[in-house]
Design an enzyme around this catalytic site. Sequence first.
Site, short mmCIF file in Angstrom:
data_model
loop_
_atom_site.label_atom_id
_atom_site.label_comp_id
_atom_site.label_asym_id
_atom_site.label_seq_id
_atom_site.Cartn_x
_atom_site.Cartn_y
_atom_site.Cartn_z
N GLU A 9 41.27 89.72 -15.69
CA GLU A 9 40.86 90.79 -16.20
C GLU A 9 40.37 91.97 -15.67
O GLU A 9 39.39 91.45 -15.69
CB GLU A 9 40.91 91.08 -18.50
CG GLU A 9 40.46 92.16 -18.81
CD GLU A 9 40.32 91.91 -20.30
OE1 GLU A 9 41.75 91.30 -21.15
OE2 GLU A 9 39.54 92.85 -20.71
N PHE A 207 27.67 91.56 -26.14
CA PHE A 207 29.15 91.90 -26.26
C PHE A 207 29.78 90.77 -27.50
O PHE A 207 30.66 91.64 -28.28
CB PHE A 207 29.89 90.68 -24.78
CG PHE A 207 29.77 91.57 -23.61
CD1 PHE A 207 29.33 92.64 -22.85
CD2 PHE A 207 30.28 90.81 -22.41
CE1 PHE A 207 29.69 93.56 -22.34
CE2 PHE A 207 30.01 91.76 -21.25
CZ PHE A 207 29.88 92.80 -21.20
N HIS A 257 43.09 83.29 -19.61
CA HIS A 257 42.67 85.03 -18.99
C HIS A 257 41.68 84.45 -18.82
O HIS A 257 41.15 84.60 -19.76
CB HIS A 257 43.99 85.99 -20.10
CG HIS A 257 43.35 86.85 -20.68
ND1 HIS A 257 44.93 87.60 -19.39
CD2 HIS A 257 42.43 88.20 -20.42
CE1 HIS A 257 43.78 88.86 -19.43
NE2 HIS A 257 42.59 88.80 -20.04
#
Length: 276
Positions: A9, A207, A257
């Site tokens: 990503e 985050f 991912h």
Amino acid sequence: MSKQLFSFEFYPPQTPEGAVKLAATRNQLAALHPEFFSVTFGAGGSTQDRTVETIRQIKAEGYNAAPHLSCVGSTRGNIRAMLNGYKDMGIKRIVALRGDLPSGMASIGEFQYANELVSFIRAETGDHFHIEVAAYPEFHPQAKSAHDDILNFKRKISAGADSAITQYFYNPDAYFRYVDECRKQGVTVPIVPGIMPIVKFTQLARFSDACGAEIPRWMRKRLESYGDDNESVQTFGLDVVTQLCEKLLAGGAPGLHFYTLNQAAPALAIWKRLGL
Ligand code: FAD
């Protein structure tokens, strides 16, 4: 066992230099033959054209590109136009999200939750797109309860999603238990773990606080103890995240991912250590 799916990503770069750097990152990661590269999308924000442009570039380079598409703050007309644009570009996969409204933006628009976006994509474009949705092994911060969050996830699959990518996490048990509970609810789609390499502790802590992903205490304490010594942070991070990936794959995760933050090196290092 079916083929494991690996994907990377990116976020849309903000400057021409960032775009050049991202092209180099893609080039390095393409050597690993991922299933697709995905590009995030700023809900209600001004970066949306850059997502489209980055997707166009990835497609032009001959790779599978998957745009993220969030619906909060948007209208059916806007979403329809984006879907048609992606269809014309030959895009076959979309990551469908609710998104979070930027602070100061008042109207949630015509969609309230991601399941409504999934239904809309199916109604508008039939089976054209493979639809990915988000899943939260440690649960979404706004969920009323763990069980409700799983029911919400199920609602997105019932609306027509084909597979899921998880929020990142560092506790493999959270993932395995989440998958078990989804299976008990009759959800059979692949749930691919999202992997966040550890590069900078302050950034990771920021985050994690925002998205509700837990940094286990033992990891936080170690990371804090390295202070500004980023090399030690990264060495520790590489060990921890490689072991996490090993456990996930050995336990039956259907792939990985990687949240790359537009950098190739951290994901490449994990990949090498995994011997994939
Ligand atoms: P939803 O599935 O709609 O869920 C949101 C919350 O609402 C959950 O707490 C859920 O339990 C609850 N809920 C759902 N339906 C109902 C209902 N009917 N009644 C009551 N509660 C309900 N954000 C971006 O802005 N751009 C991106 O590109 C992006 N990419 C992401 C990629 C991945 C793989 C992941 C995991 C997240 C990504 N995000 C992105 C973040 C995401 O947009 C936020 O986590 C957002 O807060 C929720 O999006 P969602 O699609 O999971 O929402």
